[in-house]
Design a protein around this motif. Structure first.
Motif, PDB file in Angstrom:
ATOM      1  N   ILE A  58       0.834  -1.229   0.103  1.00 42.65           N
ATOM      2  CA  ILE A  58       0.094   0.034   0.114  1.00 42.65           C
ATOM      3  C   ILE A  58       0.849   1.362   0.089  1.00 42.65           C
ATOM      4  N   ALA A  59       2.023   1.224   0.837  1.00 42.49           N
ATOM      5  CA  ALA A  59       2.885   2.121   0.924  1.00 42.49           C
ATOM      6  C   ALA A  59       3.472   2.644  -0.779  1.00 42.49           C
ATOM      7  N   GLY A  60       3.980   1.661  -1.185  1.00 39.47           N
ATOM      8  CA  GLY A  60       4.393   1.841  -2.466  1.00 39.47           C
ATOM      9  C   GLY A  60       3.464   2.057  -3.548  1.00 39.47           C
ATOM     10  N   ALA A  61       2.005   1.813  -3.391  1.00 41.26           N
ATOM     11  CA  ALA A  61       1.097   2.492  -4.456  1.00 41.26           C
ATOM     12  C   ALA A  61       0.906   3.765  -4.098  1.00 41.26           C
ATOM     13  N   ILE A  62       0.854   4.200  -2.857  1.00 37.14           N
ATOM     14  CA  ILE A  62       0.826   5.663  -2.342  1.00 37.14           C
ATOM     15  C   ILE A  62       1.783   6.412  -2.855  1.00 37.14           C
ATOM     16  N   ALA A  63       3.109   6.138  -2.744  1.00 35.58           N
ATOM     17  CA  ALA A  63       4.051   6.800  -3.249  1.00 35.58           C
ATOM     18  C   ALA A  63       4.201   7.070  -4.609  1.00 35.58           C
ATOM     19  N   LEU A  98      13.240  16.989  -5.594  1.00 40.36           N
ATOM     20  CA  LEU A  98      11.998  16.928  -5.684  1.00 40.36           C
ATOM     21  C   LEU A  98      11.039  16.685  -4.794  1.00 40.36           C
ATOM     22  N   GLU A  99      10.011  17.312  -4.635  1.00 46.47           N
ATOM     23  CA  GLU A  99       8.864  17.263  -3.531  1.00 46.47           C
ATOM     24  C   GLU A  99       7.879  16.271  -4.194  1.00 46.47           C
ATOM     25  N   PHE A 100       7.263  15.520  -3.530  1.00 47.48           N
ATOM     26  CA  PHE A 100       6.184  14.501  -3.866  1.00 47.48           C
ATOM     27  C   PHE A 100       5.044  14.760  -2.848  1.00 47.48           C
ATOM     28  N   PRO A 101       4.253  15.635  -2.908  1.00 43.10           N
ATOM     29  CA  PRO A 101       3.192  16.048  -1.969  1.00 43.10           C
ATOM     30  C   PRO A 101       1.942  14.833  -2.146  1.00 43.10           C
ATOM     31  N   ILE A 102       1.452  14.277  -1.063  1.00 46.10           N
ATOM     32  CA  ILE A 102       0.457  13.449  -1.012  1.00 46.10           C
ATOM     33  C   ILE A 102      -0.758  13.925  -1.299  1.00 46.10           C
ATOM     34  N   THR A 103      -1.471  13.799  -2.190  1.00 49.31           N
ATOM     35  CA  THR A 103      -2.938  14.559  -2.354  1.00 49.31           C
ATOM     36  C   THR A 103      -4.117  13.461  -1.989  1.00 49.31           C
ATOM     37  N   GLN A 104      -4.783  14.026  -1.048  1.00 48.97           N
ATOM     38  CA  GLN A 104      -5.828  13.140  -0.492  1.00 48.97           C
ATOM     39  C   GLN A 104      -6.971  12.792  -1.578  1.00 48.97           C
ATOM     40  N   GLU A 105      -7.135  13.573  -2.695  1.00 47.85           N
ATOM     41  CA  GLU A 105      -8.144  13.247  -3.557  1.00 47.85           C
ATOM     42  C   GLU A 105      -7.606  11.856  -4.356  1.00 47.85           C
ATOM     43  N   PRO A 109      -8.956   6.828  -3.171  1.00 47.33           N
ATOM     44  CA  PRO A 109      -9.442   5.820  -3.738  1.00 47.33           C
ATOM     45  C   PRO A 109      -8.604   4.549  -3.882  1.00 47.33           C
ATOM     46  N   ILE A 110      -7.327   4.975  -4.023  1.00 44.82           N
ATOM     47  CA  ILE A 110      -6.276   3.701  -3.838  1.00 44.82           C
ATOM     48  C   ILE A 110      -6.437   3.184  -2.534  1.00 44.82           C
ATOM     49  N   LEU A 111      -6.580   3.869  -1.591  1.00 45.98           N
ATOM     50  CA  LEU A 111      -6.441   3.457  -0.336  1.00 45.98           C
ATOM     51  C   LEU A 111      -7.745   2.580   0.065  1.00 45.98           C
ATOM     52  N   ARG A 112      -9.008   3.160  -0.357  1.00 42.77           N
ATOM     53  CA  ARG A 112     -10.240   2.605  -0.329  1.00 42.77           C
ATOM     54  C   ARG A 112     -10.247   1.033  -0.784  1.00 42.77           C
ATOM     55  N   ARG A 113      -9.651   1.059  -1.976  1.00 42.78           N
ATOM     56  CA  ARG A 113      -9.529  -0.247  -2.902  1.00 42.78           C
ATOM     57  C   ARG A 113      -8.931  -1.245  -2.212  1.00 42.78           C
ATOM     58  N   LEU A 114      -7.711  -0.883  -1.718  1.00 44.55           N
ATOM     59  CA  LEU A 114      -6.852  -1.976  -1.078  1.00 44.55           C
ATOM     60  C   LEU A 114      -7.043  -2.219   0.144  1.00 44.55           C
ATOM     61  N   ILE A 115      -7.924  -1.391   1.144  1.00 47.17           N
ATOM     62  CA  ILE A 115      -8.255  -1.994   2.489  1.00 47.17           C
ATOM     63  C   ILE A 115      -9.556  -2.567   2.319  1.00 47.17           C
ATOM     64  N   SER A 116     -10.250  -2.138   1.719  1.00 44.12           N
ATOM     65  CA  SER A 116     -11.728  -2.590   1.877  1.00 44.12           C
ATOM     66  C   SER A 116     -11.829  -3.945   1.650  1.00 44.12           C
ATOM     67  N   LEU A 138     -12.736   7.848   5.167  1.00 44.82           N
ATOM     68  CA  LEU A 138     -11.913   8.588   4.230  1.00 44.82           C
ATOM     69  C   LEU A 138     -12.251   9.958   4.037  1.00 44.82           C
ATOM     70  N   TYR A 139     -11.512  10.535   4.929  1.00 41.67           N
ATOM     71  CA  TYR A 139     -11.857  12.163   4.583  1.00 41.67           C
ATOM     72  C   TYR A 139     -11.378  12.759   3.428  1.00 41.67           C
ATOM     73  N   THR A 140     -12.095  13.962   3.108  1.00 41.41           N
ATOM     74  CA  THR A 140     -11.740  14.570   2.037  1.00 41.41           C
ATOM     75  C   THR A 140     -11.321  16.215   2.487  1.00 41.41           C
ATOM     76  N   GLY A 141     -10.799  16.722   1.681  1.00 39.09           N
ATOM     77  CA  GLY A 141     -10.101  18.040   2.082  1.00 39.09           C
ATOM     78  C   GLY A 141     -11.204  19.003   2.941  1.00 39.09           C
ATOM     79  N   GLY A 142     -10.814  19.821   3.821  1.00 38.52           N
ATOM     80  CA  GLY A 142     -11.646  20.532   4.510  1.00 38.52           C
ATOM     81  C   GLY A 142     -12.877  20.164   5.483  1.00 38.52           C
ATOM     82  N   GLN A 143     -12.528  18.529   5.468  1.00 40.14           N
ATOM     83  CA  GLN A 143     -14.019  17.890   6.251  1.00 40.14           C
ATOM     84  C   GLN A 143     -13.544  17.878   7.738  1.00 40.14           C
ATOM     85  N   VAL A 144     -14.225  18.109   8.489  1.00 40.43           N
ATOM     86  CA  VAL A 144     -14.024  18.554  10.165  1.00 40.43           C
ATOM     87  C   VAL A 144     -14.059  17.030  10.687  1.00 40.43           C
TER      88      VAL A 144
END
Length: 564
Positions: A58-63, A98-105, A109-116, A138-144
């Motif tokens: 999962i970490a490799g897929a996220i990276a 180089l910087e590789f920021p993690i985008t939640q959007e 979906p990747i995390l949901r598919r691998l964890i579900s 699975l929070y989205t941006g700006g969610q409390v």
């Protein structure tokens, strides 16, 4: 009802003890298996390896899904200072820059598919250990973020849950840390998350307040050498405990079956021990309460070929010896009573007649009768006392090694020296010397064996002729037996009296001997002593070639002492 169905074996003390110790051994064995078994540790290790593998994937897929910011170029100022006039530098970006920021959007979906498909909880933290994504939400941006506060009233747990919780806390290791949810979603309270930010993956086992295990694995999310965040995978509370609980239930079921079999076998075993012992005890009580005329039989378990069989044989032999001893005592008492009545009757008649005697001659004759009867009573009482305590003396004394050759030589020398009121006879002693290494040693009581030989010699002395009396004492050995023979040249023994001469108070004296000079217990005591030494004493007549009786022979056979 239970006692009638199962009998007394279930309620005996021996049965309870056998059952108790067998069940205690089984409980200790099962308890040790449940406490020391490696099933829980192996299950935790397997779950850690599984989560680490899953986390790496999962970490490799996220990276790989992280975006690259190409709008900025990084140039080293030191290289600009090194440029000459007219020179320029072409910026070449490096992977490290180089910087590789993690985008939640993108990652959600990747995390949901691998964890579900699994029951694993996944949490994604950024480089500052702040929570970005949680598989539960699975929070989205700006969610409390929202966290449930603990209930004011404690949740009611069932008795089974309390027992399971207590059992888990009893058997699980006591060095596990308590699992807590981080306030605000910050993962810095987890040591494995902090270590993963340095690029080192780790795993920690924690326990909840209910005693449920949670395994957490932290894997760094990195692109090349840049750590972008941390992926924390955790098992659901109670997943491992459910598997362990099922395993424990299987062990308990096996324990139940084993305990049932153990109880049945213990009852059967105790019945083979307790029931025979109870029957032997009841028979012993009946023997104690019953009389000698009403013989009680001891149960025969000699076919068992074990300790109870040996006990049964010993009790039967002891009871038989006891009854024989009682019969012998009754018979002895009857014989003593009969023998004492004769001199007492004569003594009473003489005493009653003494005042009526008118002449001095009659009075003197009556006084002689009284003295004779008193001496006879004294002799009877002495011999009766000796015979009555013979068994007790043989039972209390310790047997010693007796040299028959030396003992017989001494007895013959003493008998040769007797002259007072005794016949002068020729007394010879012959020892069989076929093998000079032969030893004539027996285990017994020297005083009593000497009493046998003395009685035989004196008995022979009383029957041999006055002028040509001859007594021969022989000693020989045949294999494991020592044989002592006392021969005389007297008139011999009447054929019908050969066995009767060993009876108590039986007397067959030679002609001319005064009545009452013997008690009739000498030969009886001699045979009793011989049998106490596991030997025999027999009598027979000696005959010449024409069949004429030329004397009597008494043969004493004793078991020889085994050479070491």
């Amino acid at each position: 009802m239970i006692r009638r169905l199962f009998g007394n074996a279930v309620f005996s003390s021996l049965t309870r003890r056998i059952l108790f110790f067998n069940l205690v051994a089984l409980v200790v064995l099962v308890g040790g298996i449940m406490y020391l078994n490696q099933f829980r540790e192996g299950l935790i290790d397997a779950r850690v390896e599984s989560l680490l593998t899953q986390g790496e994937i999962i970490a490799g897929a996220i990276a790989a899904s992280a975006s690259v910011d190409t709008n900025s170029i990084t140039i080293d100022p030191q290289k600009l200072l090194e440029l000459q006039a007219g020179q320029s530098i072409t910026p070449v970006p490096r992977d490290e820059d180089l910087e590789f920021p993690i985008t939640q959007e993108r990652v959600a979906p990747i995390l949901r598919r691998l964890i579900s498909p699994t029951r694993t909880r996944a949490r994604l933290y950024d480089a500052d250990a702040d929570l970005l994504l949680d598989s539960r939400h699975l929070y989205t941006g700006g969610q409390v973020l929202r966290f449930d506060l603990p209930s004011i009233t404690p949740d009611e747990t069932s008795f089974t849950d309390r027992v399971n919780g207590w059992f888990n806390r009893l058997l699980q290791p006591g060095n596990l840390s308590l699992y807590k949810e981080p306030p605000g979603g910050n993962g810095s309270i987890y040591p494995e998350v902090v270590n993963a930010l340095t690029g080192v993956r780790g795993a920690v086992v924690r326990v909840t307040e209910k005693g449920e295990l949670i395994v957490s694995v932290a894997v760094p999310v990195q692109r090349f050498r840049a750590v972008l965040g941390v992926l924390l995978l955790s098992t659901q509370a109670g997943d491992i405990d459910k598997i362990v609980h099922a395993e424990r239930l299987a062990i308990i079921r096996v324990f139940g079956v084993a305990a049932l079999v153990n109880v049945i076998l213990s009852v059967l075993l105790s019945s083979t021990i307790a029931n025979p012992l109870r029957r032997l005890s009841a028979a012993a009580i009946r023997v104690r309460r019953g009389g000698a005329k009403e013989r009680q039989e001891i149960p025969d378990f000699s076919s068992r070929q074990d300790e109870i069989g040996n006990l049964s044989i010993a009790l039967r032999d002891m009871t038989r010896a006891l009854y024989d001893r009682i019969d012998a005592i009754e018979s002895f008492a009857a014989d003593v009573s009969h023998e004492l009545k004769n001199p007492l009757t004569s003594l009473r008649s003489a005493v009653e007649t003494l005042p009526l005697a008118r002449s001095e001659e009659s009075k003197q004759r009556l006084l002689d009768i009284i003295q004779h009867d008193v001496r006879r009573l004294d002799r009877l009482i002495t011999d009766i006392s000796d015979a009555s305590r013979l068994d007790a003396e043989l039972a209390r004394s310790d047997a010693n090694t007796v040299d028959l050759e030396k003992l017989l030589a001494n007895l013959v020398d003493i008998s040769r020296q007797i002259r007072s009121r005794k016949k002068a006879v020729q007394l010879d002693f012959i020892v069989d010397r076929k093998d000079p290494r032969t030893r004539y040693e027996v285990s017994g009581y020297e005083l009593r064996i000497g009493q046998i030989v003395t009685n035989l010699i004196e008995n022979a002395r009383s029957f041999v002729p006055e002028d040509s009396g001859r007594i021969l004492v022989r000693l020989a050995r045949r294999k494991n037996r020592c044989i002592v023979q006392v021969e005389d040249n007297g008139p011999g023994i009447q054929a019908e009296d050969i066995d009767r001469i060993f009876e108590r108070f039986y007397t067959d004296r030679p002609e001319g001997e005064d009545f009452g000079q013997n008690s009739g217990l000498g030969l009886s005591i001699s045979r009793q002593i011989a049998e106490a030494h596991k030997g025999t004493l027999k009598a027979e007549n000696m005959k010449d070639d024409t069949g004429r009786v030329v004397g009597a022979r008494f043969t004493l056979v004793l078991p020889a002492e085994t050479e070491a």
